[in-house]
Design an enzyme around this catalytic site. Structure first.
Site, PDB file in Angstrom:
ATOM      1  N   SER A   1     -49.234  27.430  16.382  1.00 34.89           N
ATOM      2  CA  SER A   1     -50.199  26.991  17.386  1.00 34.89           C
ATOM      3  C   SER A   1     -51.528  26.680  16.713  1.00 34.89           C
ATOM      4  CB  SER A   1     -50.385  28.153  18.377  1.00 34.89           C
ATOM      5  OG  SER A   1     -51.626  28.073  19.024  1.00 34.89           O
TER       6      SER A   1
ATOM      7  N   TYR B   1     -52.213  37.404  18.256  1.00 35.41           N
ATOM      8  CA  TYR B   1     -51.394  36.183  18.372  1.00 35.41           C
ATOM      9  C   TYR B   1     -51.843  35.157  17.340  1.00 35.41           C
ATOM     10  CZ  TYR B   1     -49.477  31.916  20.528  1.00 35.41           C
ATOM     11  OH  TYR B   1     -48.814  30.736  20.764  1.00 35.41           O
TER      12      TYR B   1
HETATM   13  N1  LIG Z   1     -45.789  26.591  25.553  1.00 39.79           N
HETATM   14  C1  LIG Z   1     -46.850  26.216  24.868  1.00 39.79           C
HETATM   15  O1  LIG Z   1     -47.691  25.451  25.362  1.00 39.79           O
HETATM   16  C2  LIG Z   1     -47.060  26.686  23.446  1.00 39.79           C
HETATM   17  C3  LIG Z   1     -48.217  26.287  22.749  1.00 39.79           C
HETATM   18  C4  LIG Z   1     -48.388  26.692  21.422  1.00 39.79           C
HETATM   19  C5  LIG Z   1     -47.394  27.459  20.802  1.00 39.79           C
HETATM   20  N2  LIG Z   1     -46.299  27.839  21.511  1.00 39.79           N
HETATM   21  C6  LIG Z   1     -45.288  28.665  20.831  1.00 39.79           C
HETATM   22  O2  LIG Z   1     -43.983  28.240  21.200  1.00 39.79           O
HETATM   23  C7  LIG Z   1     -43.114  29.370  21.308  1.00 39.79           C
HETATM   24  C8  LIG Z   1     -42.495  29.428  22.700  1.00 39.79           C
HETATM   25  O3  LIG Z   1     -43.529  29.531  23.670  1.00 39.79           O
HETATM   26  P1  LIG Z   1     -43.209  29.575  25.240  1.00 39.79           P
HETATM   27  O4  LIG Z   1     -44.406  29.056  25.934  1.00 39.79           O
HETATM   28  O5  LIG Z   1     -41.886  28.980  25.524  1.00 39.79           O
HETATM   29  O6  LIG Z   1     -43.153  31.156  25.468  1.00 39.79           O
HETATM   30  P2  LIG Z   1     -42.276  32.024  26.490  1.00 39.79           P
HETATM   31  O7  LIG Z   1     -43.016  33.292  26.712  1.00 39.79           O
HETATM   32  O8  LIG Z   1     -41.912  31.187  27.678  1.00 39.79           O
HETATM   33  O9  LIG Z   1     -40.955  32.311  25.664  1.00 39.79           O
HETATM   34  C9  LIG Z   1     -40.919  33.279  24.643  1.00 39.79           C
HETATM   35  C10 LIG Z   1     -39.530  33.865  24.617  1.00 39.79           C
HETATM   36  O10 LIG Z   1     -39.487  34.848  23.589  1.00 39.79           O
HETATM   37  C11 LIG Z   1     -38.767  35.961  24.076  1.00 39.79           C
HETATM   38  N3  LIG Z   1     -39.147  37.171  23.343  1.00 39.79           N
HETATM   39  C12 LIG Z   1     -40.279  37.919  23.492  1.00 39.79           C
HETATM   40  N4  LIG Z   1     -40.240  38.990  22.693  1.00 39.79           N
HETATM   41  C13 LIG Z   1     -39.070  38.915  21.998  1.00 39.79           C
HETATM   42  C14 LIG Z   1     -38.449  39.736  21.021  1.00 39.79           C
HETATM   43  N5  LIG Z   1     -39.033  40.869  20.587  1.00 39.79           N
HETATM   44  N6  LIG Z   1     -37.238  39.367  20.532  1.00 39.79           N
HETATM   45  C15 LIG Z   1     -36.636  38.245  20.984  1.00 39.79           C
HETATM   46  N7  LIG Z   1     -37.163  37.438  21.915  1.00 39.79           N
HETATM   47  C16 LIG Z   1     -38.369  37.760  22.411  1.00 39.79           C
HETATM   48  C17 LIG Z   1     -39.146  36.044  25.548  1.00 39.79           C
HETATM   49  O11 LIG Z   1     -38.217  36.827  26.298  1.00 39.79           O
HETATM   50  C18 LIG Z   1     -39.158  34.564  25.936  1.00 39.79           C
HETATM   51  O12 LIG Z   1     -37.897  34.123  26.382  1.00 39.79           O
HETATM   52  C19 LIG Z   1     -43.961  30.593  20.970  1.00 39.79           C
HETATM   53  O13 LIG Z   1     -43.809  30.894  19.601  1.00 39.79           O
HETATM   54  C20 LIG Z   1     -45.381  30.124  21.243  1.00 39.79           C
HETATM   55  O14 LIG Z   1     -46.325  30.818  20.490  1.00 39.79           O
HETATM   56  C21 LIG Z   1     -46.113  27.480  22.809  1.00 39.79           C
END
Ligand SMILES: NC(=O)c1ccc[n+]([C@@H]2O[C@H](COP(=O)([O-])OP(=O)(O)OC[C@H]3O[C@@H](n4cnc5c(N)ncnc54)[C@H](O)[C@@H]3O)[C@@H](O)[C@H]2O)c1
Length: 276
Positions: free
Chosen positions: A150, A163
């Protein structure tokens, strides 16, 4: 559109029980990959795997806490046993629930348990999954390791100290892996993701916050999970065979402009209206 560009490849996608990970699982499956749907939420992982199978794809769901070395080692062994190989590892899992976000604050108000959790899941989890998957990839002299990161991993912000620090680490890991195993056919890259919320995540963010963030992206709209999954599919397949050790920015220009751009845009608009 299915291209078959990942036909027969096996992909582990962590945190793919929901959000961007689930979309990555569906998109990579649509290109022919067999998917190991990994999540701490076993039911959610099961539903995603079932939805892939319902469309004729191949998937297995394995409940795993990626911060546990024992569980990751067992998960990788199970994937190897089930599909016979591992070609792609997408380190997507992150702990992002509301409670975590509320406690992972600025340094002076940082809850150290939230810091520990962010580092354990987001950073240690990605290291563990890489540590156990890469030896399987080395058996076939081919593999692509991907890290979800990110802009917060490289730009200062008001909160989310744990984070952000974990995401900064995830930008270093692909360089290390590319340097250490590149000659043996392993590529590693990070994707720096802008705001690309899943549909249900839109409601959990206040409209004012969404407006500020939308204004700071250079695209007309925020990103979509599909746009991120398409980048992950590119890094997973041979189309990116000369891309390694880098961070591919897929953030709608969020990190590419001057800090004053939004205020300047508003000023120019006002000048246009008032002739100032
Ligand atoms: N959605 C965005 O806009 C965005 C922006 C920047 C970065 N990201 C990155 O993309 C990735 C996905 O983001 P998202 O928005 O889909 O998040 P989300 O919270 O919807 O999904 C995260 C998933 O990880 C799982 N998880 C949490 N702890 C865990 C563990 N200990 N072991 C296994 N699984 C675990 C959760 O159950 C969930 O299904 C992340 O790494 C996030 O930092 C997302």
């Amino acid at each position: 559109m299915s291209t078959g560009k990942l036909e027969g490849r096996v992909a582990i996608i962590t945190g793919s029980g929901g959000g961007l990970g689930a979309e990555c699982a569906r998109v990579l499956a649509s290109h022919g990959a067999h998917i190991a749907v990994i999540d701490i939420d076993g039911d959610a992982a099961g539903s995603v795997a079932e939805s892939i199978k319902a469309l004729g794809g191949q998937a297995v769901a394995i409940r795993t806490d990626v911060s546990s070395e024992e569980q990751v080692q067992a998960m990788v062994a199970q994937v190897k046993q089930h599909f016979g190989r591992i070609d792609v590892l997408h380190n997507n899992a992150a702990v992002l629930n509301v409670e975590q976000r509320q406690k992972d604050r600025d340094i002076c108000n940082l809850d150290m348990a939230a810091w520990d959790r962010a580092i354990a899941v987001n950073l240690r989890g990605a290291v563990l999954c890489s540590k156990y998957s890469i030896p399987v990839m080395l058996e076939q002299n081919r593999g692509s390791v991907i890290f979800a990161t990110s802009g917060l991993g490289m730009q200062g912000d008001m909160s989310l100290t744990g984070y952000a620090t974990s995401k900064a680490g995830l930008m270093m890991l692909p360089r290390l892996i590319a340097a250490q195993y590149g000659k043996q056919g392993i590529r590693a890259n990070a994707v720096q993701i802008g705001l690309a919320p899943a549909e249900n995540a839109h409601q959990s963010m206040p409209a004012e916050v969404l407006d500020i963030l939308r204004d700071n992206h250079l695209t007309p709209e925020l990103g979509t999970p599909r746009q991120i999954a398409d980048v992950v599919a590119f890094l997973a397949c041979d189309e990116s065979s000369f891309v390694t050790g880098t961070t591919l920015v897929a953030d709608g220009g969020f990190s590419s402009h001057t800090p004053s751009l939004v205020a300047m845009r508003a000023l120019f608009e006002k000048m246009g209206k008032t002739g100032m």
